[in-house]
Design a protein around this motif. Structure first.
Motif, PDB file in Angstrom:
ATOM      1  N   ASP A  77      38.562  29.449  41.371  1.00 25.58           N
ATOM      2  CA  ASP A  77      37.786  30.502  40.708  1.00 25.58           C
ATOM      3  C   ASP A  77      37.376  31.565  41.718  1.00 25.58           C
ATOM      4  O   ASP A  77      37.398  32.768  41.423  1.00 25.58           O
ATOM      5  CB  ASP A  77      36.552  29.885  40.041  1.00 25.58           C
ATOM      6  N   VAL A  78      37.002  31.135  42.942  1.00 23.03           N
ATOM      7  CA  VAL A  78      36.650  32.085  43.997  1.00 23.03           C
ATOM      8  C   VAL A  78      37.822  33.014  44.279  1.00 23.03           C
ATOM      9  O   VAL A  78      37.669  34.247  44.334  1.00 23.03           O
ATOM     10  CB  VAL A  78      36.244  31.342  45.296  1.00 23.03           C
ATOM     11  N   ALA A  79      39.007  32.446  44.439  1.00 21.49           N
ATOM     12  CA  ALA A  79      40.191  33.253  44.738  1.00 21.49           C
ATOM     13  C   ALA A  79      40.509  34.210  43.599  1.00 21.49           C
ATOM     14  O   ALA A  79      40.795  35.397  43.824  1.00 21.49           O
ATOM     15  CB  ALA A  79      41.387  32.334  45.009  1.00 21.49           C
ATOM     16  N   CYS A  80      40.442  33.724  42.374  1.00 23.26           N
ATOM     17  CA  CYS A  80      40.766  34.554  41.210  1.00 23.26           C
ATOM     18  C   CYS A  80      39.794  35.715  41.070  1.00 23.26           C
ATOM     19  O   CYS A  80      40.204  36.863  40.839  1.00 23.26           O
ATOM     20  CB  CYS A  80      40.756  33.684  39.954  1.00 23.26           C
ATOM     21  N   ARG A  81      38.522  35.458  41.241  1.00 21.17           N
ATOM     22  CA  ARG A  81      37.514  36.505  41.078  1.00 21.17           C
ATOM     23  C   ARG A  81      37.595  37.541  42.194  1.00 21.17           C
ATOM     24  O   ARG A  81      37.387  38.739  41.963  1.00 21.17           O
ATOM     25  CB  ARG A  81      36.121  35.872  40.994  1.00 21.17           C
ATOM     26  N   LEU A  82      37.909  37.111  43.398  1.00 21.23           N
ATOM     27  CA  LEU A  82      38.064  38.071  44.491  1.00 21.23           C
ATOM     28  C   LEU A  82      39.304  38.932  44.295  1.00 21.23           C
ATOM     29  O   LEU A  82      39.270  40.155  44.506  1.00 21.23           O
ATOM     30  CB  LEU A  82      38.143  37.331  45.830  1.00 21.23           C
ATOM     31  N   ASN A  83      40.398  38.327  43.887  1.00 20.01           N
ATOM     32  CA  ASN A  83      41.639  39.097  43.707  1.00 20.01           C
ATOM     33  C   ASN A  83      41.518  40.142  42.610  1.00 20.01           C
ATOM     34  O   ASN A  83      42.233  41.150  42.623  1.00 20.01           O
ATOM     35  CB  ASN A  83      42.806  38.151  43.416  1.00 20.01           C
ATOM     36  N   ALA A  84      40.611  39.910  41.672  1.00 17.01           N
ATOM     37  CA  ALA A  84      40.425  40.880  40.581  1.00 17.01           C
ATOM     38  C   ALA A  84      39.749  42.156  41.061  1.00 17.01           C
ATOM     39  O   ALA A  84      39.843  43.196  40.394  1.00 17.01           O
ATOM     40  CB  ALA A  84      39.610  40.241  39.461  1.00 17.01           C
ATOM     41  N   VAL A  85      39.083  42.106  42.236  1.00 21.73           N
ATOM     42  CA  VAL A  85      38.310  43.272  42.680  1.00 21.73           C
ATOM     43  C   VAL A  85      38.668  43.751  44.091  1.00 21.73           C
ATOM     44  O   VAL A  85      38.181  44.794  44.528  1.00 21.73           O
ATOM     45  CB  VAL A  85      36.791  42.965  42.617  1.00 21.73           C
ATOM     46  N   LEU A  86      39.499  43.022  44.817  1.00 25.81           N
ATOM     47  CA  LEU A  86      39.891  43.470  46.154  1.00 25.81           C
ATOM     48  C   LEU A  86      40.790  44.702  46.064  1.00 25.81           C
ATOM     49  O   LEU A  86      41.566  44.846  45.111  1.00 25.81           O
ATOM     50  CB  LEU A  86      40.637  42.351  46.896  1.00 25.81           C
ATOM     51  N   PRO A  87      40.748  45.597  47.045  1.00 21.95           N
ATOM     52  CA  PRO A  87      41.610  46.789  47.026  1.00 21.95           C
ATOM     53  C   PRO A  87      43.069  46.425  47.278  1.00 21.95           C
ATOM     54  O   PRO A  87      43.383  45.322  47.750  1.00 21.95           O
ATOM     55  CB  PRO A  87      41.051  47.648  48.169  1.00 21.95           C
ATOM     56  N   ARG A  88      43.947  47.347  46.965  1.00 22.09           N
ATOM     57  CA  ARG A  88      45.379  47.147  47.179  1.00 22.09           C
ATOM     58  C   ARG A  88      45.659  46.793  48.637  1.00 22.09           C
ATOM     59  O   ARG A  88      45.092  47.376  49.547  1.00 22.09           O
ATOM     60  CB  ARG A  88      46.176  48.409  46.821  1.00 22.09           C
ATOM     61  N   GLY A  89      46.520  45.825  48.810  1.00 18.08           N
ATOM     62  CA  GLY A  89      46.897  45.420  50.154  1.00 18.08           C
ATOM     63  C   GLY A  89      46.144  44.217  50.668  1.00 18.08           C
ATOM     64  O   GLY A  89      46.556  43.605  51.650  1.00 18.08           O
ATOM     65  N   LEU A  90      45.041  43.866  50.015  1.00 19.21           N
ATOM     66  CA  LEU A  90      44.278  42.676  50.381  1.00 19.21           C
ATOM     67  C   LEU A  90      44.336  41.688  49.222  1.00 19.21           C
ATOM     68  O   LEU A  90      44.040  42.045  48.077  1.00 19.21           O
ATOM     69  CB  LEU A  90      42.819  43.015  50.691  1.00 19.21           C
ATOM     70  N   ARG A  91      44.713  40.451  49.518  1.00 17.94           N
ATOM     71  CA  ARG A  91      44.853  39.456  48.448  1.00 17.94           C
ATOM     72  C   ARG A  91      44.578  38.067  49.007  1.00 17.94           C
ATOM     73  O   ARG A  91      45.090  37.693  50.069  1.00 17.94           O
ATOM     74  CB  ARG A  91      46.263  39.497  47.851  1.00 17.94           C
ATOM     75  N   VAL A  92      43.754  37.318  48.293  1.00 19.95           N
ATOM     76  CA  VAL A  92      43.498  35.921  48.655  1.00 19.95           C
ATOM     77  C   VAL A  92      44.663  35.081  48.157  1.00 19.95           C
ATOM     78  O   VAL A  92      45.015  35.120  46.978  1.00 19.95           O
ATOM     79  CB  VAL A  92      42.170  35.428  48.043  1.00 19.95           C
TER      80      VAL A  92
END
Length: 223
Positions: A77-92
């Motif tokens: 859930d942490v990874a999914c929620r962060l990926n929904a709001v991180l800027p382009r080029g950054l991904r968990v």
């Protein structure tokens, strides 16, 4: 709760420096609504520690950071929620819970890193001359690089940190060469891929690092 994050810094985020990367993650943590634990003091900061900083212009696909949460949240859930709001080029790319007692050791266990470095060969140089130069470097017992900061210069012994250095397999253009490196990471000063290329350039004038990608952070079995 401690969560070890694995993330990538891709081409769209290539020119983001480490401080900007920290800010991007801090904003993402707020926007994701995660129960982040904060440091104490006049300027509280999210408890998010990065294993190793990536330089400006350097991309990475196997980065790591330790996140402290004040309440339990599933790692996926942490990874999914962060990926929904991180800027382009950054991904968990992954997240796992780590025992609090093991968190510091888990982050400090990374003692080396592997890189892929695309270089431009100057006029008069060749892939063979680069290969000859790296073989000579690997055969040496000492190689110093000088780093200047705040008007002060300090030498770093680079040779012992070069664990692997080779021309990548496969065809190379006449003016380009791809190097594979595995470099140790030391608290008193880790040698950078561009500095290794600089050592090779002493024998191959005009050799320049044009693209640097960190493939992975590595755990030293001996550590």
């Amino acid at each position: 709760m401690k969560v070890l994050l694995r993330y990538e810094k891709g081409e769209p985020a290539r020119w983001i420096g480490h401080l900007d990367l920290q800010r991007a993650f801090a904003r993402a943590l707020r926007r994701a609504g995660l129960p982040v634990s904060f440091s104490e003091g006049f300027n509280p900061r999210p408890r998010l520690a990065f294993a190793s900083a990536l330089g400006v212009g350097v991309t990475g696909s196997g980065e790591a950071a330790m996140l402290t949460l004040s309440e339990p949240v599933g790692p996926d859930d942490v990874a999914c929620r962060l990926n929904a709001v991180l800027p382009r080029g950054l991904r968990v790319t992954g997240a796992e819970e780590v025992a609090v007692a093991d968190a510091r050791a888990a982050l400090s266990a990374f003692r080396a890193a592997s890189y892929r470095v695309e270089c431009e060969i100057g006029e008069g140089g060749s892939v063979q001359s680069v290969d000859d130069a790296l073989r000579a470097l690997l055969g040496s017992t000492e190689a110093l690089v000088t780093r200047t900061r705040g008007g002060r210069s300090s030498p770093i012994e680079a040779r012992r940190q070069i664990r692997r250095l080779a021309v990548a397999a496969g065809p190379c253009a006449s003016a380009r060469v791809v190097l594979e490196m595995e470099l140790g990471m030391e608290s008193e000063g880790s040698v950078r891929p561009a500095e290794v290329v600089g050592l090779l350039a002493l024998s191959v004038p005009g050799l320049l690092a044009r693209r640097i990608h960190r493939n992975a952070l590595l755990v030293d079995p001996a550590g």
